[in-house]
Design an enzyme around this catalytic site. Structure first.
Site, PDB file in Angstrom:
ATOM      1  N   ASP A  13      -6.181  -4.232   5.800  1.00 35.66           N
ATOM      2  CA  ASP A  13      -6.799  -4.124   7.117  1.00 35.66           C
ATOM      3  C   ASP A  13      -8.320  -4.083   7.047  1.00 35.66           C
ATOM      4  OD1 ASP A  13      -6.898  -1.690   5.924  1.00 35.66           O
ATOM      5  OD2 ASP A  13      -5.893  -0.592   7.542  1.00 35.66           O
ATOM      6  N   ASP A  25       0.857  -1.177   0.000  1.00 31.62           N
ATOM      7  CA  ASP A  25       0.000   0.000   0.000  1.00 31.62           C
ATOM      8  C   ASP A  25       0.891   1.224   0.000  1.00 31.62           C
ATOM      9  OD1 ASP A  25      -2.621  -0.855  -0.095  1.00 31.62           O
ATOM     10  OD2 ASP A  25      -2.549  -1.515   1.992  1.00 31.62           O
ATOM     11  N   GLU A  75      -3.292  16.644   6.731  1.00 25.14           N
ATOM     12  CA  GLU A  75      -3.234  17.512   5.564  1.00 25.14           C
ATOM     13  C   GLU A  75      -3.703  18.922   5.933  1.00 25.14           C
ATOM     14  OE1 GLU A  75      -4.576  14.539   5.524  1.00 25.14           O
ATOM     15  OE2 GLU A  75      -3.829  13.370   3.822  1.00 25.14           O
ATOM     16  N   THR A 110     -17.069  14.686   3.394  1.00 18.59           N
ATOM     17  CA  THR A 110     -17.850  13.448   3.298  1.00 18.59           C
ATOM     18  C   THR A 110     -17.461  12.743   2.017  1.00 18.59           C
ATOM     19  OG1 THR A 110     -19.661  14.319   1.983  1.00 18.59           O
ATOM     20  CG2 THR A 110     -19.841  14.613   4.376  1.00 18.59           C
ATOM     21  N   ALA A 111     -17.747  11.476   2.016  1.00 15.99           N
ATOM     22  CA  ALA A 111     -17.394  10.682   0.840  1.00 15.99           C
ATOM     23  C   ALA A 111     -18.200  11.115  -0.374  1.00 15.99           C
ATOM     24  CB  ALA A 111     -17.619   9.198   1.137  1.00 15.99           C
ATOM     25  N   THR A 136     -19.449  14.383  -1.038  1.00 15.00           N
ATOM     26  CA  THR A 136     -19.020  15.661  -1.610  1.00 15.00           C
ATOM     27  C   THR A 136     -17.553  15.665  -1.963  1.00 15.00           C
ATOM     28  OG1 THR A 136     -18.519  16.542   0.565  1.00 15.00           O
ATOM     29  CG2 THR A 136     -20.742  16.914  -0.251  1.00 15.00           C
TER      30      THR A 136
END
EC number: 7.2.2.6
Lengths: 202, 720, 557
Positions: free
Chosen positions: B556, B339, B380, B407-408, B410
């Site tokens: 995971d 990853d 970030e 949010t996933a 927007t």
């Protein structure tokens, strides 16, 4: 897993295959080779026979005995190597002695040959080459070493009342060098030498 | 109550504790002493026969002992091969044969003992606790189980599917998944990691481990493993060697060793009938000595120790393997899926640059970016504020306004100021879509934006577009924040090493192909999979495997489970879901994806150690032959003395010296068996040359010296 | 000077083999991979009822091998038992039961051990229709099994390993027969006889009588060498001037013995798609070959031992035209291939010299070994070497992309167990059971003392490894040796074949693992060295004790 029937089938196939192979490889093939051999190389295919005046006296490839009925060497002939084939040079029973290097019989035989050859030819036992003292693998070895041939010259010349020089010259002429110049050993073919020897007399 | 010895440890201390564990691997005398009782217990033939090579030695030892006892009544020791032997000879052989067996058992015991030490500390977490089992749980009616009846039972009596309630301060009684609630949990007992972790129902952080402690809140847990089969139980079983199953390669090696042993048994059994022809029959003790010297006792004695130690090394790296087979497979891995985040790059991206559009002032962009990030807790977000600060734009620490979280749907986050101005930052496409709600962005602006975005992406960064809508209805794109993925140092060297070992690395990332390509190039991986979904990952693994590759990966999330199961070596992060842990065949307690590389190394080391000692063992036979064969027959064939090239003192001394060497070499090699042969990341060809030289040639030469030295000592014993 | 001739001799052999290596190897690869049948083959398949395009599982392939061999065994046995009524039998009677069994087993197992003296025992019909046919087909069976194993390595995820009947037929018709026809004619031209004349009585030059033998010798001589069979038409085998008249034919026979076993490594390399793999196997075979030949030549030249010292050279049992060099070359070739023919008598070699042919056979007939059997034997050893080497580099071992797991190692281990067990147990029983020992000592052993032990050890080593050469002093035509050696030959041939074909099946079913930098390279000198080491050490460890009791005890006096 296959059924018993298919297992038996394998044998049925095998039997037929074996019969056909036997005809092809066991009959046709040797016949074909024989045909070619007899047509193209009849002399070799039939055993490279040596003839004297039309009579076959042996094969140039097989050694033969030059001894009397009791096995004593005849002094007027060049003698071949000791032979373990039958009673000696029995072409129906090719064989070596198969004695091992420490075998008492072999040691005794070599000692006895050494003494016999030294006496027979009037030479020192130390001068006798190994091929004269040992039996060959086939018992039918047609050859002796040039040294052994040379060693016998005086005896043969004396027995035949020939000049030693001409016999010696004959031996030198009959020495066959190594095949292709490097394969094997130099040889003298005893039968051919003796045939030539007879011719020398005449 | 559970151990909390590590619960206060800082990362530095944790490092130290690793160091301590590593030191414990060094072989010391105390360990040897502790292992002695175990070594004797293992002499039980019912246990020994599982190791055919050593079983043969034990049978030989027993026979020789009987003979030694009987000898005085049978008129003293039988002469062998025409040579008389001293009276103490048979006893000497018997004693050293027993020692050979004991040394072999000792090796195994030491290895197991070290595993036990680790298991003991684990076992403390497994002390029986009281569980509150909910009776008649109805998820739809009472998900929190607040009104349900609970029943106190021992954790040992739990069954699969039982519903438990665990509150702050309690130990979680067994492995399970949280089905309701959120809690902070101290997992230090298992992982050694001191910081508490948050576990909550649903999603990828729902798994809890038996023996860990709930620090806050109340959770409802469904039991996912039977008592005795929990994660910790399995781990204990593995490190103790109790539930050790032979791996395919180990089985294959055992077969080879067994068949060599059979050949040598035939050699010894047929020897006397053949020798009888030369009146050179050999006495039974010498015959047994010959057999023991020839069969591969060195590797036979050390094989199980090697394997237990290999498993142990893995545990020392805080990795739990569910089977030895997985460790072996790790050595064979040809493709590593890594990853990107956390393995190749540091987990968080850092803002490195503000790029404003042509008609926007730098100040304006920085300010908007900083404001929208003020309440953004992600690394970030924080890095944007930090960078703004560094560039002289201070926005304070708090701000009025409504925070719009990410949010996933927007894929943006931002801030609505009291004056009605809306600031948003996020992926370009999301921000443009947001602006387009009102009016489409002019194409000239789009082109300019595209240039910047492209530029940042190509350099491996993540472009974060910042835009605002004023209350006056003016929509404006301000610019782009360059978030930079920071590639960990020294990785490209590491990947080069892997390449030399024949392992291809593939980086898995959710980034777009451009970004992925740039980071892949910077990190030096061989290939990458961009915009990867779990399905892509699974497909990639299948593709690699169809090409005959062995694939290792880490994961995971629950959606990683199929890929983890498909991979030949699937390392689940301990922070992951129980689905992921079930699917994988290893669990990394440190949840460090870069551990894969260590795992591969340990797998290889295990095989190399087996191979090295096998080679050594067989190579040893040459010298032993030169000691024993002349000794056996010199009485009848004095000429064979020529073969006594070591010039050993006497036939009896030669045979005994060979046997002693054979036993001593086991003890001498125990440390190597436990530590493992050093593995260097080189090409197979170079490793082979090296190991053949050390263990092959070394194995030929060493016994010549060793046997000669032992012979020098024995030669001073009267009678020999 | 002499040494120079010896080197020239070996150099010309190497040169000829090198010239043949590529074309013959490629040709054989084409034979066994071609999808086209010759017209004559199609007719043949129809006659025997085989569907040429259908492939067989390893079990079915094995059943074919066994069915064919059992049929051959019965066939040769019955031919001998009915010799009295067969034509061209030279008036010889039926061969006794025990000897018939031994001979049938011997020729079907590609061993050609001869408990009998051919001139005195067998007529032309049994020789050509029984023995020579087996010389062809037992060789073809060996190559077929080797090819099946190679297919196991070459194929991926395949349930089948070829069709035995097709492999058998093609090997016989496309490979062995044409070379034999050509070779036979060359041999005749060089002096080997080919007739049906029987014995001809002649009067010798000095007036004695000699019975010159005849017979279809050339046709049998060529396939005896080409198929690494070794059974001579005459008792003296290739020492007989009618079988091997001069040093040139001797060299030619060396070529015939070696050409297929060596070139098969090329076929192997081609079929697995990497000729370099074949070169590595070739290098292993050639290195051991040259080393062994050098030792034997040195030892015979040195001529240690009482008798050779007394005679001045180790010429007992050697022909003058061959001398020492052509004898040791032939002896090495014939025992390093599983031919077992002799042009000199190994029993009369110096003690340590005689140990060399024995060691050659003990190596398991793999350098280069018998046709087919040499390749599969060496590949089995390669599997063992790769297993150890693979561990040493930290990978689950894989050879040519095939993982070597428990099953593969089990089969390879069982394979290497067979011949040492047969050789040692056979020898031990001969000396260990009092009644048998009395018989062996009284009847069979020709040279008393330590050398006698070597004779028996040599016989069982030769039988178990399907070589067929002998310390020929041993009288093997006794109930015990006929039976024991016969069983040793059959088990030594067919039990390994079972394991080889099972291995082929197991490998073929596997997928191929691509080679990476982490894979053990099996084409480099390093692996060649490892494989040589494994081959030598396994042999040395197994046989060192008995060698110490036999030739070493005799030679290190």
């Amino acid at each position: 897993m296959s059924s018993p029937r298919t297992r038996i089938r394998h044998y049925w196939v095998a039997l037929r295959a074996m019969l056909i192979f036997t005809v092809a490889l066991g009959v046709l093939y040797p016949l074909a080779v024989t045909g070619i051999g007899q047509l193209a190389f009849p002399a070799q295919a039939n055993g490279s026979l040596a003839k004297v005046g039309g009579a076959t006296v042996g094969s140039a490839l097989l050694g033969q005995s030059f001894a009397d009925a009791d096995g004593n060497p005849l002094p007027e002939w060049f003698q071949p190597r000791p032979s373990a084939a039958g009673a000696g040079y029995d072409a129906g029973a090719s064989s070596g002695s198969n004695w091992g290097p420490e075998n008492a019989d072999l040691i005794a035989a070599i000692e006895q040959r050494k003494a016999q050859i030294a006496e027979f030819n009037g030479v020192s036992p130390g001068d006798i080459p190994a091929d004269a003292l040992t039996a060959s693998a086939s018992g039918l070895d047609p050859h002796i070493s040039p040294d052994y041939a040379r060693l016998q010259v005086a005896r043969v010349a004396a027995a035949r009342h020939l000049p030693e020089e001409s016999v010696r010259a004959l031996v030198e002429a009959k020495i066959h060098n190594r095949d292709l110049g490097y394969l094997g050993e130099p040889t003298v073919n005893v039968l051919q030498l003796n045939i030539a020897l007879d011719a020398l007399k005449g | 109550m559970s151990t909390t010895t590590l619960s206060q440890a800082t990362p530095q201390e944790l490092e130290k504790s690793h160091a301590k564990k590593t030191m414990a691997t060094a072989f010391n005398f105390a360990q040897l002493l502790n292992a002695f009782p175990g070594a004797f217990r293992k002499l039980d033939p019912r246990l020994m026969w599982r190791n055919p090579v050593m079983f043969i030695v034990e049978v030989g030892a027993a026979l020789t002992t009987i003979l030694a006892v009987a000898e005085p009544f049978l008129g003293g020791p039988q002469s062998s091969g025409g040579t008389p032997v001293p009276a103490s000879f048979t006893w000497g052989i018997a004693v050293w044969l027993w020692l050979t067996v004991i040394f072999a058992n000792l090796a195994e015991s030491v290895a197991e003992g070290r595993g036990k030490a680790q298991a003991d500390s684990l076992r403390k977490t497994r002390t029986s606790t009281i569980a509150h089992r909910v009776t008649g749980y109805e998820a739809s009616v009472d998900p929190a189980a607040e009104r349900s009846l609970t029943q106190e039972v021992s954790s040992a009596e739990l069954h699969l599917g039982d519903i438990l309630v665990v509150v702050a301060g309690e130990l979680i009684p067994g492995d399970g998944d949280i089905i309701w609630g959120i809690a902070s949990i101290d997992e230090s007992a298992i992982t050694g990691e001191s910081a508490p972790v948050v576990r909550e129902s649903g999603g990828d952080r729902s798994a809890v481990t038996g023996g860990t402690r709930v620090l806050s809140d109340r959770i409802v847990v469904i039991v996912t493993s039977k008592p005795g089969e929990t994660f910790v139980d399995r781990m204990i079983g593995l490190v103790e060697g109790a539930s050790r199953q032979k791996t395919p390669n180990e089985i294959a090696l055992n077969i080879l060793l067994a068949s060599l042993s059979i050949i040598f048994v035939i050699v010894t059994l047929t020897l006397n009938p053949i020798a009888s022809y030369s009146a050179a029959t050999v006495s039974l003790p010498v015959l047994i000595a010959l057999l023991v010297c020839l069969i591969p006792t060195t590797i036979g004695a050390l094989l199980s120790a090697i394997d237990i130690a290999g498993m142990d090394r893995l545990v020392q790296h805080n990795v739990l393997a569910m089977s030895g087979r997985a460790v072996e497979a790790a050595g064979d891995v040809t493709t590593l899926l890594l990853d990107k985040t956390g393995t190749i790059t540091y987990g968080n991206r850092q803002a490195s640059e503000f790029v404003q559009l042509a008609d926007v002032s730098e100040q304006e962009l920085i300010r908007a970016a900083a404001l929208s990030s003020l309440s953004d807790p992600t690394p970030e977000g924080k890095s944007i504020v930090t960078l703004a600060d560094a560039q002289g734009v201070h926005v304070g620490t708090s701000v009025d306004g409504v925070i719009v979280p990410f949010t996933a749907q927007t894929r943006m986050s931002g801030l609505d100021l009291p004056d009605g101005t809306q600031i948003r930052k996020g992926a370009g496409s999301a921000v443009l879509a947001w602006l387009a709600e009102d009016e489409p962005t002019p194409s000239s602006v789009l082109i300019e934006l595209e240039t910047h975005v492209e530029h940042i992406s190509q350099s491996g960064g993540t472009p974060l577009v910042v835009a605002c809508k004023t209350s006056a209805g003016v929509n404006q794109i301000l610019g782009v924040v360059h978030l930079k993925d920071v590639v960990k140092e020294g990785l490209s060297e590491r990947f080069a090493e892997l390449r030399a070992m024949g392992i291809r690395t593939i980086m898995i990332t959710g980034d777009n192909p451009l970004t992925a390509k740039a980071i892949a190039a910077e990190a030096g991986v061989d290939d990458y999979l961009a915009e990867a979904t779990p399905e892509d990952k699974l497909a990639l693994i299948r593709r690699e495997q169809e090409g005959g590759n062995l694939v290792a990966m880490t994961g995971d999330g629950t959606n990683d489970a199929p890929a983890l199961a498909q991979a030949d070596v699937g390392v689940a992060m301990n922070t992951g879901t129980s689905a992921a842990k079930e699917a994988g065949n290893m669990v990394d307690l440190d949840s460090d994806p870069s551990k894969l590389i260590d795992i591969v190394r340990i797998g290889k080391q295990l095989l190399i150690t087996r191979g090295a000692l096998t080679t050594f063992s067989i190579a040893n036979d040459i010298a032993k032959y030169f000691a024993i064969i002349p000794a056996m027959f010199m009485g009848v064939f004095p000429g064979l003395a020529v073969l006594n090239i070591m010039n050993l003192h006497s036939p009896s001394s030669a045979v005994l010296s060979a046997i002693i060497f054979n036993a001593m070499i086991i003890i001498i090699l125990i440390p190597l068996a436990l530590r493992g042969v050093k593995y260097r990341p080189l090409s197979a060809s170079k490793i082979l040359s090296r190991n053949l030289l050390v263990y092959g040639l070394g194995g030929v030469i060493a016994p010549f010296i060793g046997i000669k030295l032992i012979d020098l000592i024995i030669s001073v014993i009267p009678g020999f | 000077m002499d040494t120079l001739f010896a080197i020239f001799q070996v150099a010309s052999l190497v040169l000829i083999l090198a010239l043949l290596y590529h074309p013959l190897g490629e040709y054989m690869a084409r034979i066994y991979t071609s999808t086209k049948d010759l017209k004559v083959e199609r007719g043949f398949y129809r006659l025997i009822g085989v569907e040429a395009r259908s492939e067989q599982t390893w079990q079915s392939y094995l059943r074919g091998v066994l069915a064919f061999s059992v049929t051959g065994l019965l066939f040769v046995y019955l031919l001998q038992r009915f010799q009295a009524v067969l034509p061209y039998s030279l008036g010889l009677p039926a061969v006794p039961e025990g000897l018939s069994f031994n001979t049938a087993a011997s020729f079907v197992a590609n061993t050609n051990w001869q408990s009998y003296s051919p001139e005195l025992t067998l007529g032309y019909t049994v020789q050509i229709a029984g023995l020579a046919v087996q010389n062809f087909v037992s060789a073809a069976v060996g190559i077929a099994v080797a090819i099946a194993l190679v297919r196991g390595f070459a194929r991926r995820k395949s349930g089948t390993i070829g069709n035995f009947w097709v492999d058998l037929t093609r090997g016989t018709l496309r490979l062995l027969l044409p070379i034999s026809l050509l070779g036979a004619v060359v041999l005749i031209a060089s002096g080997v006889i080919q007739n049906f004349n029987g014995f001809t009585e002649i009067s010798t030059l000095s007036g004695g009588v000699q019975h010159l033998p005849g017979g279809p010798v050339a046709s049998q001589e060529v396939i005896k060498n080409l198929g690494t069979n070794g059974g001579g038409f005459f008792n003296a085998n290739a020492a007989h001037p009618f079988e091997n008249p001069n040093a040139w034919t001797s060299l030619l026979q060396n070529v015939l013995m070696l050409m297929i076993p060596f070139s098969l490594t090329r076929t192997f390399g081609r079929m697995v798609g990497d000729p370099k793999q074949g070169h590595a196997i070739l290098a292993v075979m050639a290195t051991i070959f040259v080393t062994s030949l050098t030792f034997l030549t040195y030892l015979e030249l040195k001529g240690a031992g009482t008798a050779p010292q007394l005679a001045g050279a180790a010429m007992e049992g050697k022909e003058q035209r061959f001398g020492i060099f052509a004898s040791t070359l032939f002896g090495s070739t014939s025992t390093l291939t599983s031919t077992g023919a002799v042009n000199s008598m190994h029993d009369s070699y110096t003690a340590l010299g005689g140990m060399m042919p024995m060691i050659n056979m003990m190596l398991g007939e793999v350098t280069p070994g018998g046709v087919g059997s040499g390749l599969y034997g060496m590949l089995i050893l390669a599997v063992i070497a790769v297993f150890i080497g693979g561990l040493l580099v930290g990978r689950t071992p894989e050879y040519l992309g095939k993982k070597l797991g428990p099953k593969e190692i089990k089969l390879a281990s069982l394979f290497i167990l067979v011949t040492p067990t047969l050789a040692l147990v056979g020898t031990a029983l001969s000396f260990g059971i009092p009644a048998i020992r009395a018989d062996v000592e009284a009847t069979s052993i020709w040279n008393p003392g330590v050398h006698g032990l070597s004779e028996v050890l040599y016989a069982f080593t030769s039988a178990a490894n399907n070589n067929g050469s002998a310390f020929a002093g041993l009288t093997a035509n006794t109930p015990w040796l006929n039976t024991a050696l016969g069983i040793a030959m059959l088990l030594g041939r067919f039990i390994p074949i079972v394991f080889v074909l099972a291995l082929a099946g197991s490998l073929a079913a596997q997928d191929k693992v691509p080679a990476t930098a982490g894979t053990l390279p099996t084409h480099r000198p390093q692996f060649v060295g490892l494989l040589i080491g494994v081959t030598l050490i396994v042999t040395a460890l197994t046989y060192f004790p008995v060698l110490a009791l036999g030739p070493l005890a005799e030679g290190l006096l």
